[in-house]
Design a protein around this motif. Sequence first.
Motif, mmCIF file in Angstrom:
data_model
loop_
_atom_site.group_PDB
_atom_site.id
_atom_site.type_symbol
_atom_site.label_atom_id
_atom_site.label_comp_id
_atom_site.label_asym_id
_atom_site.label_seq_id
_atom_site.Cartn_x
_atom_site.Cartn_y
_atom_site.Cartn_z
ATOM 1 N N PHE A 155 0.848 -0.997 0.221
ATOM 2 C CA PHE A 155 0.047 0.176 0.044
ATOM 3 C C PHE A 155 0.823 1.294 -0.199
ATOM 4 O O PHE A 155 1.661 1.332 1.005
ATOM 5 N N ILE A 156 0.488 2.094 -1.034
ATOM 6 C CA ILE A 156 1.343 3.286 -1.045
ATOM 7 C C ILE A 156 0.561 4.500 -1.428
ATOM 8 O O ILE A 156 -0.353 4.217 -2.211
ATOM 9 N N ALA A 157 0.542 5.525 -0.610
ATOM 10 C CA ALA A 157 -0.199 6.604 -0.788
ATOM 11 C C ALA A 157 0.408 7.942 -1.001
ATOM 12 O O ALA A 157 1.637 8.094 -0.235
ATOM 13 N N ILE A 158 0.363 8.741 -1.990
ATOM 14 C CA ILE A 158 1.145 9.958 -1.767
ATOM 15 C C ILE A 158 0.059 11.151 -1.790
ATOM 16 O O ILE A 158 -0.735 11.447 -2.787
ATOM 17 N N ASP A 159 0.153 12.156 -0.619
ATOM 18 C CA ASP A 159 -0.577 13.290 -0.651
ATOM 19 C C ASP A 159 0.107 14.434 -1.542
ATOM 20 O O ASP A 159 1.289 14.788 -1.282
ATOM 21 N N GLU A 160 -0.689 14.994 -2.438
ATOM 22 C CA GLU A 160 -0.253 15.964 -3.144
ATOM 23 C C GLU A 160 0.843 15.401 -4.370
ATOM 24 O O GLU A 160 2.095 16.107 -4.346
ATOM 25 N N ILE A 161 0.295 14.483 -5.081
ATOM 26 C CA ILE A 161 1.301 13.374 -5.682
ATOM 27 C C ILE A 161 1.934 14.670 -6.921
ATOM 28 O O ILE A 161 2.732 14.187 -7.471
ATOM 29 N N ASP A 162 1.147 15.793 -7.052
ATOM 30 C CA ASP A 162 1.447 16.457 -8.208
ATOM 31 C C ASP A 162 2.781 17.338 -7.857
ATOM 32 O O ASP A 162 3.294 17.757 -8.878
ATOM 33 N N GLN A 163 3.443 17.223 -6.662
ATOM 34 C CA GLN A 163 4.646 17.725 -6.226
ATOM 35 C C GLN A 163 5.569 16.699 -6.452
ATOM 36 O O GLN A 163 6.913 17.279 -6.111
ATOM 37 N N ILE A 164 5.522 15.720 -6.712
ATOM 38 C CA ILE A 164 6.402 14.584 -6.970
ATOM 39 C C ILE A 164 6.940 14.406 -8.519
ATOM 40 O O ILE A 164 6.110 14.345 -9.160
ATOM 41 N N LYS A 165 8.281 13.992 -8.872
ATOM 42 C CA LYS A 165 8.483 13.921 -10.134
ATOM 43 C C LYS A 165 7.945 12.584 -10.695
ATOM 44 O O LYS A 165 7.826 11.612 -9.875
ATOM 45 N N PHE A 166 7.695 12.430 -11.910
ATOM 46 C CA PHE A 166 7.225 11.224 -12.446
ATOM 47 C C PHE A 166 8.119 10.115 -12.438
ATOM 48 O O PHE A 166 7.719 8.883 -11.949
ATOM 49 N N THR A 167 9.457 10.105 -12.425
ATOM 50 C CA THR A 167 10.652 9.317 -12.312
ATOM 51 C C THR A 167 10.393 8.815 -10.936
ATOM 52 O O THR A 167 10.602 7.428 -10.605
ATOM 53 N N THR A 168 10.241 9.344 -9.779
ATOM 54 C CA THR A 168 10.138 8.774 -8.235
ATOM 55 C C THR A 168 8.827 8.149 -8.356
ATOM 56 O O THR A 168 8.675 6.869 -7.681
ATOM 57 N N VAL A 169 7.549 8.436 -8.953
ATOM 58 C CA VAL A 169 6.552 7.783 -8.822
ATOM 59 C C VAL A 169 6.436 6.448 -9.649
ATOM 60 O O VAL A 169 6.109 5.343 -9.067
#
Length: 489
Positions: A100-114
Amino acid sequence: MGGIDSRGGGKSFAMMLDPLYDVDNPRFTGTIFRKNEDDIMQNGGLWDKAKIIFPSLGGAEKFSGKKFVFPSGSQINFSQLSNESSKVIESRFKGLEMPFIAIDEIDQIKFTTVKKLIESNRNSNGIRNRFLGSCNPSCDTWLRKWVDWYLDDDGYVIPERDGVIRYFFLNGETVDDVVWGCSKEEVYQKCRGVIDMILDKMNEGVPRKNWTTKDVLIKDFVFIEGNLNENKKLTDNDPMYKANIAMGTDEDRQRNILGCWNISYNSGDAMVSQDKMEAFFSNAEQRDGHITMSIDVAMAGEDNCVIVIWDGLHVIDVIAKNRIETPSAFKAFVEPYIERYKVREDDIYYDAIGNGVVMSDYTRAFGVQANAKPLNDDESFDKLKSQIMWQFGSLLLDEKLSISESLLEKKYNCGKRGRLTLREILLHEIKALKIMDTAGKTKMLPKKGTNSMKSILGHSPDFLEALVYGIIHTLYKRKQKRWTGLNNL
């Protein structure tokens, strides 16, 4: 994989309910990410929400470990993604199983990290893998392309597509390489050759009954638009919330209330997106052995006097100090770095207006007169400062500037904002690099005034301006010693 958008729709709260399906499983571990740790712990943030939700099912708060532990032994952890360098992300998540992974405000994270986290979204314990992200509408990030199918030409969610499941295959390193379809079969047919090649390799020497199938490689995704009107708890507890988010510019209202994905957080005028600034942090080093210094001069007060040391177009050091009371104190601050890096005096660039007078002893240094006419008689700009800022932005967009990775996590005193990393400072200040008018002459946003860099940021763009002055030499030939608009004091 799923995503939820729009301000006030209760997306963070809803995202934190999902892992509760599995907390009775002792082998379950969930991780909830935010860009910065301070955002997790701030009042009303994720940690406060967790203290409301998790204890109802026996979750015990372990503050020192930033996690909740449940009676079964399962855990829900909270973590940050502040350093997204490829080396750090690879070392943190290589080989991990994270059901289970959740990222709050995922738009602040780079695509390569996601993408790397998607690769880690797996387990060998029979737990259903889930990957959730919350966001606010913006056209400045990779996420705008990711959700494009769900949006109309004006950037609004198409009601008939809201909540519809789609399927994708990660066929490369960028968001443009993602292959989409409305069924797994459609995705498979679009990239059959690649998928078959991967499956042949994965299944080599494996009994047929244990073969990996194409369904495992093709993921599903659903996008759900948040709706403030559905968040009764928030609107009942804070009747003014709607009124508060309705305040601001028309662009703010279109994003925050109407959920428009075609409005930039930089008012549509930003020259450099957050993604491009992130790229600057990981660009190949642009060294050429020529050491220069650029300075945004500041004296008494909270504004920082910022020194940037360059090797070619690669930043090798950034130094900042505020409340410099006298010219002699300024000289005592600057001189050690000139000597340490053996900077020639005619390789020093600074803003000559206002406090720049303290540079008068450096007779061969170049002082920029912001309002002077552009270099090379370039009539496409209204003044020299606009030309320099445009050139800096262009070099960023072309990925011709770089910075030492070790500097990005270095913290600086930023007055009332506290101590911030250089990464945080630059991601914030780049928002002020804006184009005001391209009709006739290009005019960049001024430093002061009603509609200015300071009005956007709430403070002076000290670090950004120090960087900007460091690229002046790219506009002229090095052998040239004097030109209009530069002081040779």
